[in-house]
Design an enzyme around this catalytic site. Structure first.
Site, PDB file in Angstrom:
ATOM      1  N   HIS A 115       0.851  -1.207   0.000  1.00 57.36           N
ATOM      2  CA  HIS A 115       0.000   0.000   0.000  1.00 57.36           C
ATOM      3  C   HIS A 115       0.884   1.253   0.000  1.00 57.36           C
ATOM      4  O   HIS A 115       0.640   2.198  -0.754  1.00 57.36           O
ATOM      5  CB  HIS A 115      -0.847   0.071   1.278  1.00 57.36           C
TER       6      HIS A 115
ATOM      7  N   LYS B 225     -16.345  -6.651   5.712  1.00 53.21           N
ATOM      8  CA  LYS B 225     -15.294  -7.507   6.281  1.00 53.21           C
ATOM      9  C   LYS B 225     -15.209  -7.247   7.785  1.00 53.21           C
ATOM     10  O   LYS B 225     -15.515  -6.144   8.227  1.00 53.21           O
ATOM     11  CB  LYS B 225     -13.940  -7.144   5.657  1.00 53.21           C
TER      12      LYS B 225
ATOM     13  N   ARG C 259      -2.117  -5.921  -8.041  1.00 59.08           N
ATOM     14  CA  ARG C 259      -1.032  -6.889  -7.831  1.00 59.08           C
ATOM     15  C   ARG C 259      -0.986  -7.978  -8.896  1.00 59.08           C
ATOM     16  O   ARG C 259       0.068  -8.533  -9.183  1.00 59.08           O
ATOM     17  CB  ARG C 259      -1.197  -7.585  -6.466  1.00 59.08           C
TER      18      ARG C 259
ATOM     19  N   SER D 196      -2.870  -7.720   3.208  1.00 56.66           N
ATOM     20  CA  SER D 196      -3.131  -7.533   4.637  1.00 56.66           C
ATOM     21  C   SER D 196      -3.610  -8.837   5.246  1.00 56.66           C
ATOM     22  O   SER D 196      -3.222  -9.199   6.364  1.00 56.66           O
ATOM     23  CB  SER D 196      -4.198  -6.454   4.841  1.00 56.66           C
TER      24      SER D 196
HETATM   25  O1  PNS Z   1      -8.783  -2.495   0.339  1.00 56.47           O
HETATM   26  P1  PNS Z   1     -10.031  -3.030  -0.307  1.00 56.47           P
HETATM   27  O2  PNS Z   1     -10.850  -3.820   0.695  1.00 56.47           O
HETATM   28  O3  PNS Z   1      -9.747  -3.803  -1.567  1.00 56.47           O
HETATM   29  O4  PNS Z   1     -10.894  -1.727  -0.734  1.00 56.47           O
HETATM   30  C1  PNS Z   1     -12.159  -1.860  -1.352  1.00 56.47           C
HETATM   31  C2  PNS Z   1     -12.840  -0.475  -1.474  1.00 56.47           C
HETATM   32  C3  PNS Z   1     -12.915   0.207  -0.138  1.00 56.47           C
HETATM   33  C4  PNS Z   1     -12.053   0.380  -2.434  1.00 56.47           C
HETATM   34  C5  PNS Z   1     -14.253  -0.718  -2.077  1.00 56.47           C
HETATM   35  O5  PNS Z   1     -14.913  -1.707  -1.350  1.00 56.47           O
HETATM   36  C6  PNS Z   1     -15.090   0.553  -2.078  1.00 56.47           C
HETATM   37  O6  PNS Z   1     -14.849   1.460  -2.834  1.00 56.47           O
HETATM   38  N1  PNS Z   1     -16.076   0.600  -1.178  1.00 56.47           N
HETATM   39  C7  PNS Z   1     -16.927   1.755  -0.995  1.00 56.47           C
HETATM   40  C8  PNS Z   1     -18.349   1.466  -1.452  1.00 56.47           C
HETATM   41  C9  PNS Z   1     -18.430   1.625  -2.943  1.00 56.47           C
HETATM   42  O7  PNS Z   1     -18.283   2.680  -3.497  1.00 56.47           O
HETATM   43  N2  PNS Z   1     -18.691   0.483  -3.614  1.00 56.47           N
HETATM   44  C10 PNS Z   1     -18.893   0.442  -5.036  1.00 56.47           C
HETATM   45  C11 PNS Z   1     -17.612   0.220  -5.799  1.00 56.47           C
HETATM   46  S1  PNS Z   1     -18.072  -0.175  -7.446  1.00 56.47           S
END
Ligand code: PNS
Length: 165
Positions: A17, A41, A90, A128
């Site tokens: 990150h 999660k 990744r 993570s």
């Molecule tokens: O670190 P992660 O868990 O891969 O991050 C995922 C994240 C937070 C980027 C994604 O779940 C997100 O954007 N969530 C916010 C809700 C949202 O906008 N969802 C629609 C995405 S199409």
């Protein structure tokens, strides 16, 4: 002002990150690194703990601001007047998921672009989730996370053991 957001769970921040954040920061006047609050999660670290670790790890990057957000990332980006969402990629598996998210976000907010940055090869296998698993079984994680994160991770896992007997 060129403003971007870099959203994620960051439970906890890894060197992968941090590499993406450090490479994205110079491309913008301000980069908001944003912890999603309402994730489905079950996180190990609280939002406040994750933010503290992010702030420590990015203290040397003056244009980076760490904060949390709730709801849709495109709405959060609009609140911050950000036109770009930065994500690290990744692998091909990540890529499929990221393109899916980017295309849905594009439909939700046509003015917002997603910038996908390939992870540095040395961090391509770091997640993570796996870092937490290695630490839970007593393995060394200092090659994958900032030093403060490693310490906090072991302390947290010891606390959990104590709590569950
Ligand atoms: O670190 P992660 O868990 O891969 O991050 C995922 C994240 C937070 C980027 C994604 O779940 C997100 O954007 N969530 C916010 C809700 C949202 O906008 N969802 C629609 C995405 S199409």
């Amino acid at each position: 002002m060129r403003v971007a957001v870099c959203p994620g769970s960051f439970d906890p921040i890894t060197l992968g990150h941090l590499d993406i954040i450090a490479r994205a920061a110079p491309l913008f006047d301000r980069l908001y690194v944003a912890v999603l609050e309402n994730t489905s999660k079950r996180p190990l670290f609280t939002v406040e703990e994750r933010l503290e670790l992010l702030r420590e790890a990015t203290a040397h990057l003056p244009t980076v601001v760490c904060e949390s957000f709730t709801g849709l990332v495109v709405e959060y980006a609009a609140r911050r007047q950000a036109r770009v969402i930065v994500r690290g990629v990744r692998s091909a598996l990540d890529f499929d998921y990221e393109v899916q998210m980017a295309s849905m976000n594009k439909q939700l907010a046509p003015d917002v672009e997603t910038l996908l940055i390939p992870t540095a090869p040395q961090y391509a296998q770091v997640s993570s989730t796996l870092v937490k698993e290695v630490a839970a079984f007593g393995g060394r994680v200092d090659q994958w996370v900032p030093a403060a994160v490693g310490e906090r991770l072991y302390a947290k896992l010891r606390g959990r053991e104590g709590a569950t007997g």
